[in-house]
Design an enzyme around this catalytic site. Structure first.
Site, PDB file in Angstrom:
ATOM      1  N   GLY A   1      27.446  57.220   4.641  1.00 30.75           N
ATOM      2  CA  GLY A   1      28.259  57.393   3.586  1.00 30.75           C
ATOM      3  C   GLY A   1      28.804  58.897   3.700  1.00 30.75           C
ATOM      4  O   GLY A   1      28.818  59.497   4.368  1.00 30.75           O
TER       5      GLY A   1
ATOM      6  N   GLU B   1      23.442  59.312   7.848  1.00 31.75           N
ATOM      7  CA  GLU B   1      24.454  59.425   8.671  1.00 31.75           C
ATOM      8  C   GLU B   1      25.757  59.756   7.865  1.00 31.75           C
ATOM      9  O   GLU B   1      26.311  58.909   7.311  1.00 31.75           O
ATOM     10  CB  GLU B   1      24.780  58.128   9.578  1.00 31.75           C
ATOM     11  CG  GLU B   1      23.788  57.727  10.441  1.00 31.75           C
ATOM     12  CD  GLU B   1      23.625  58.629  11.769  1.00 31.75           C
ATOM     13  OE1 GLU B   1      24.494  59.551  11.945  1.00 31.75           O
ATOM     14  OE2 GLU B   1      22.732  58.539  12.523  1.00 31.75           O
TER      15      GLU B   1
END
Length: 530
Positions: free
Chosen positions: A263, A285
């Site tokens: 996100g 990530e």
């Protein structure tokens, strides 16, 4: 622009009030083929049950409601955790190659539903159909990869300095792996995590993005059928759709030793702090402000083709989308003019992502349109020139023009801000050293690329003083990573690595083992304690 944005919002609200759902439209029969209904339970713990808020999933191409999902409550979450814990005691005892066989069956089940599931991804997320199908294929590919991994991930034997001793290294599963995935890759990111985590001996608890909950439900239905057919607990792959309350519970829960979060950098930072506060493991990530550097010796045909896909593909909503195009001053004008012509061609193929001729689809949501508008306005206010695009498109759905902006300084605030939309800032560099410095000066460090024919430039780019990103490409765009390599980035991108290479190690704990098979008790380093 603002008026047009309001019109889009009103359109989506009107469709909500009519009570018509796409799942009842024969054009979208693939939804029922996947086992979806008008209202779907968004929680699976071996049983499908949910007690939370009912939300409606919208189609970005039209703004129309697709179907409803009942999200999970915190009580539902707690039951998912308890069932996943019970399931782990069974799953961890199964030999890794046998676990790989189950993952192979999941891959086969996904193959059987490839087109229908790909259409659902396109319908609910908004990416064009080839990309939707390609995303499902990515999950299938990682299943194939994980099957091989189930027979090959290994510890090692290390020479011991002590006579009659052996030094070993062994990897064991962690337990429950939590996965919080984002809307832009609603199935692939879960696939990267689940396939690898499963063969490593972990169970999973998944919370997908609320706006792509139907993908989460349909995918879990496919997985659950495989598990149930093999008489295994369904909670090996539990699902708890929900909002921020479920996400916060996952971040704080000590029963989840590893949490994978995909996100924004802003939310990821909060998640990371919460997980670290309990000394859990995290796999982040997050954002990317990716650049392509174009040297004066580059193949410009390849540059333009690559840049169009990297900037415009998925309507600029990939983490690896190119957001900065750093052109050598000798080729700047040529590349810019050719890119504008290519953008004009792309715009003629704008439309419904499910249609075969469509090359450019909508943004995912009304909020994304508003972010796009704000970024264009900020760029123009800072002195930028809109070379192409810059407008919201007046039609149902969440469509905007792919946009090229020039004339800004490399360190302008808006250039250093990631906007999840098809906006690229074109910058003019004097030499490679300047381009590398500009590439590295942003907070994120996900993907990067250089186009050059010079071998020296290549090795400078991939070396210690080159790109500081996790993905460092040469003569290919910033997007389109393969599953065989580790995917992830540095700095504010989070440092996590998923998918291939040795990413599997993040889903296991390492034990260093010393076995004494002699009758003596020598100490290391020759220490005497007598």
């Amino acid at each position: 622009m603002l008026w047009r944005t309001i019109r889009i919002f009103q359109h989506s609200k009107r469709n909500m009030s009519t009570g018509k759902y796409l799942i009842d439209n024969p054009k979208y029969s693939f939804l029922k083929d996947l086992g979806l209904k008008r209202t779907n339970a968004g929680v699976y713990n071996g049983l499908w049950e949910a007690n939370g808020e009912i939300i409606t999933s919208l189609c970005p191409a039209t703004g129309e409601p697709i179907a409803e999902i009942q999200q999970g409550s915190l009580q539902d979450y707690e039951k998912c955790i308890q069932e996943a814990q019970k399931a782990w005691h069974i799953w961890a005892d199964i030999p890794a190659p046998r676990r790989g066989s189950i993952v192979r069956e999941i891959g086969e089940a996904l193959r059987c539903n490839l087109n229908s599931l790909g259409k659902l991804v396109s319908c609910e997320m908004g990416k064009i159909l080839p990309e939707g199908i390609g995303e499902v294929q990515e999950y299938i590919d990682i299943c194939d990869y994980a099957v091989g991994l189930s027979r090959s991930f290994a510890g090692q034997i290390i020479p011991s300095e002590r006579p009659g001793h052996v030094l070993l290294e062994q990897w064991n599963p962690l337990g429950i792996v939590g996965v919080i995935s984002a809307f832009n890759f609603p199935i692939a990111v879960y696939g990267w995590n689940s396939a690898i985590a499963m063969v490593c001996g972990n169970t999973l608890l998944w919370k997908g993005a609320p706006s792509t909950s139907l993908v989460s439900v349909a995918t879990t239905k496919i997985i659950s059928e495989v598990l149930e057919r093999n008489k295994l607990p369904g909670a090996i792959c539990a699902l708890c759709s929900g909002g921020s309350d479920v996400g916060q519970a996952m971040a704080k829960d000590t029963r989840i030793p590893l949490l994978s979060f995909t996100g924004s950098t802003e939310i990821g930072h909060k998640v990371g702090v919460q997980v670290q506060d309990r000394f859990g493991k995290q796999l982040l990530e997050l954002g990317g402000n990716n650049a392509i550097i174009v040297s004066d010796d580059a193949d410009l045909d390849m540059v333009v083709r690559s840049a169009v896909f990297a900037c415009v593909g998925t309507a600029g909503q990939r983490c690896t989308t190119t957001r900065r195009l750093i052109l050598h001053e000798k080729v700047y004008d040529t590349v810019l003019e050719r890119l504008k012509k290519a953008y004009a061609q792309v715009l003629t193929r704008l439309g419904d992502p499910l249609e075969s001729e469509t090359l450019y689809g909508p943004l995912h949501s009304e909020a994304a349109v508003q972010s796009y508008v704000a970024a264009v306005q900020a760029a123009v206010k800072a002195g930028g020139k809109v070379e192409f695009g810059g407008e919201v498109i007046q039609k149902p759905g969440f469509y905007v023009e792919p946009t090229i902006i020039s004339g800004l300084k490399h360190n302008e605030s808006v250039v250093h801000t990631e906007t999840f939309a098809p906006i690229v800032y074109v910058l003019k560099m004097k030499n490679l050293e300047e381009g590398i410095a500009w590439n590295n000066e942003v907070k994120q460090g996900l993907s990067s690329s250089i186009f050059t024919q010079d071998l020296g430039s290549v090795f400078k780019w991939i070396g210690p003083k080159g790109s500081d990103c996790g993905i460092v490409n040469v003569n290919i765009p910033t997007s389109g990573a393969e599953i065989g390599g580790a995917f992830g980035g540095e700095k504010h991108t989070g440092g996590g690595r998923e998918s291939g290479s040795d990413s599997w190690k993040q889903y296991m704990r390492r034990s260093t083992i010393t076995i004494n098979y002699s009758k003596e008790l020598p100490l290391a380093q020759g220490i005497k304690f007598e």
